[in-house]
Design a protein around this motif. Sequence first.
Motif, PDB file in Angstrom:
ATOM      1  N   LYS A  69       0.838  -1.198   0.000  1.00  0.00           N
ATOM      2  CA  LYS A  69       0.000   0.000   0.000  1.00  0.00           C
ATOM      3  C   LYS A  69       0.873   1.248   0.000  1.00  0.00           C
ATOM      4  CE  LYS A  69      -3.804  -2.229   2.516  1.00  0.00           C
ATOM      5  NZ  LYS A  69      -4.632  -2.227   3.748  1.00  0.00           N
ATOM      6  N   ARG A  70       0.313   2.294  -0.618  1.00  0.00           N
ATOM      7  CA  ARG A  70       0.956   3.600  -0.611  1.00  0.00           C
ATOM      8  C   ARG A  70       0.113   4.568   0.205  1.00  0.00           C
ATOM      9  NH1 ARG A  70       0.836   6.072  -5.395  1.00  0.00           N
ATOM     10  NH2 ARG A  70      -0.390   4.499  -6.489  1.00  0.00           N
ATOM     11  N   PHE A  71       0.781   5.439   0.944  1.00  0.00           N
ATOM     12  CA  PHE A  71       0.071   6.399   1.787  1.00  0.00           C
ATOM     13  C   PHE A  71       0.448   7.817   1.354  1.00  0.00           C
ATOM     14  CE2 PHE A  71       0.666   2.521   4.196  1.00  0.00           C
ATOM     15  CZ  PHE A  71      -0.615   2.273   4.671  1.00  0.00           C
ATOM     16  N   SER A  72      -0.548   8.690   1.343  1.00  0.00           N
ATOM     17  CA  SER A  72      -0.306  10.076   0.963  1.00  0.00           C
ATOM     18  C   SER A  72      -1.342  10.957   1.645  1.00  0.00           C
ATOM     19  CB  SER A  72      -0.397  10.243  -0.559  1.00  0.00           C
ATOM     20  OG  SER A  72      -1.681   9.873  -1.031  1.00  0.00           O
ATOM     21  N   THR A  73      -1.236  12.247   1.415  1.00  0.00           N
ATOM     22  CA  THR A  73      -2.215  13.195   1.971  1.00  0.00           C
ATOM     23  C   THR A  73      -2.664  14.159   0.880  1.00  0.00           C
ATOM     24  OG1 THR A  73      -0.515  14.758   2.691  1.00  0.00           O
ATOM     25  CG2 THR A  73      -1.219  13.069   4.288  1.00  0.00           C
TER      26      THR A  73
END
Length: 455
Positions: free
Chosen positions: A197-201
């Motif tokens: 998974k990739r996490f960002s804002t």
Amino acid sequence: MSFLQTLLAFMVALGSLVIIHELGHYSVARLCGVKVLRFSVGMGKVIYSRKFGPDQTEWAVSILPLGGYVKMLDKREQPDVQLSAEDLKREFTNQSVWRRIAIVAAGPAANFLMAILIFAGLYVYGVPEPAARLRAPAEQTVAFQAGVRGGELVTAINGKPVQGWSDLRWQLVQLSIEKTSAKLELERANAGPSGGKRFSTATIPSSALGADDLEGDFVGKLGLALARSQATLGHVESGGAGQQAGLQPGDRILAADGKAIADGDAFVNLVRASPAMALNLTLLRAGEQLSVNVTPASIVRDGKAIGQIKVEIASGIEMVTLRAAPLQAVSQAVVRTWDSAILQLKMLGKVITGEASIKNISGPITIADYAGQTARIGLITYLGFIAAISIGLGVMNLLPIPVLDGGLLMYYSVEVLTGRPVSERVGQLGQRLGIGLLMTLMMVAVFNDIVRLVS
């Protein structure tokens, strides 16, 4: 038939809320020893009644199906009647100010309690709702400029967990009223065999979160929309343009004329916008990528030509079930009810000060429309609607407007502070002003309802 369903759903919702509200007044009045003469559902002329109990309280249905009331023994209504010593003890105005406050406040309190019980029951049972997974936004939207590209799951906003789509919308509405920016925490699956998974804002600025029209597609205007399933074909109708082009059930449409197709809805919109126009489709069939040319047939609908290929397109939405243990469910229900009540008060304050549009005031026509819509969706959605309206009824009745419960509580608060009741002259003047204000609010609400209905 739809009109009758809407009317029935509205009457059931309104009737249950009125009964609960008045039962709050009735129950506390009885606990305080006050004599109750009549319990009426509806206003105006009584069309049916029966008397029960040691006090022979009249339980009535009145002709106007909006509202209701509890009539208590009150010497002000019969100044020429000499009450017995026993009745004087049970007369409303002879009660202490704290008892009168309890009796009057019990109506709105009953509405809040009803909302808490409904929400808690729904949380224990489990509430299915769309996951907060985002669709690819248009390039000119605030969401795209903030970095949303589609497929992301919103897990939190400003550090507060997001449980589902309605929770996402709810938090954004609160932030818009508070004029605070929204930092969305996003989670997305990695493409390719490695997974992960990739996490960002993505931050939605406060300037984009206006409170002008929260009744409309507030979230959609920001470019935030529910992700749909990929454009996968279901049934292919014989003789249609799709079947003639060689399309088969299970085909997944990847692109059209070299442009990627985000989901099933995007493909449907493209076909409808392309009557008699050849489309080169890139599709995936049994793991193999193919190219197919299809020309949608041109049909006329509502005076406008649209394209049609006569194939079924999957358009599902990822769902989650929100469920909690009983104690946690009650806690969440209390927080939800409190937050809803505070939000409504803040919104009303902004309407009064001109910071929010008066268009946000809704009336009985909009409420009836929503009642019908939620009832057709299902019982869980309908119960959630009743809980929300119950909170609204409680808040409205607590407003410091004479003739409402809040107006009486305001008078009794003055009595607590000064040690003497508000004069009859002041009370009568306040009643006239209160009626005028309520009539004005009702006219504005009905006008807004009609505008929404027409548009």
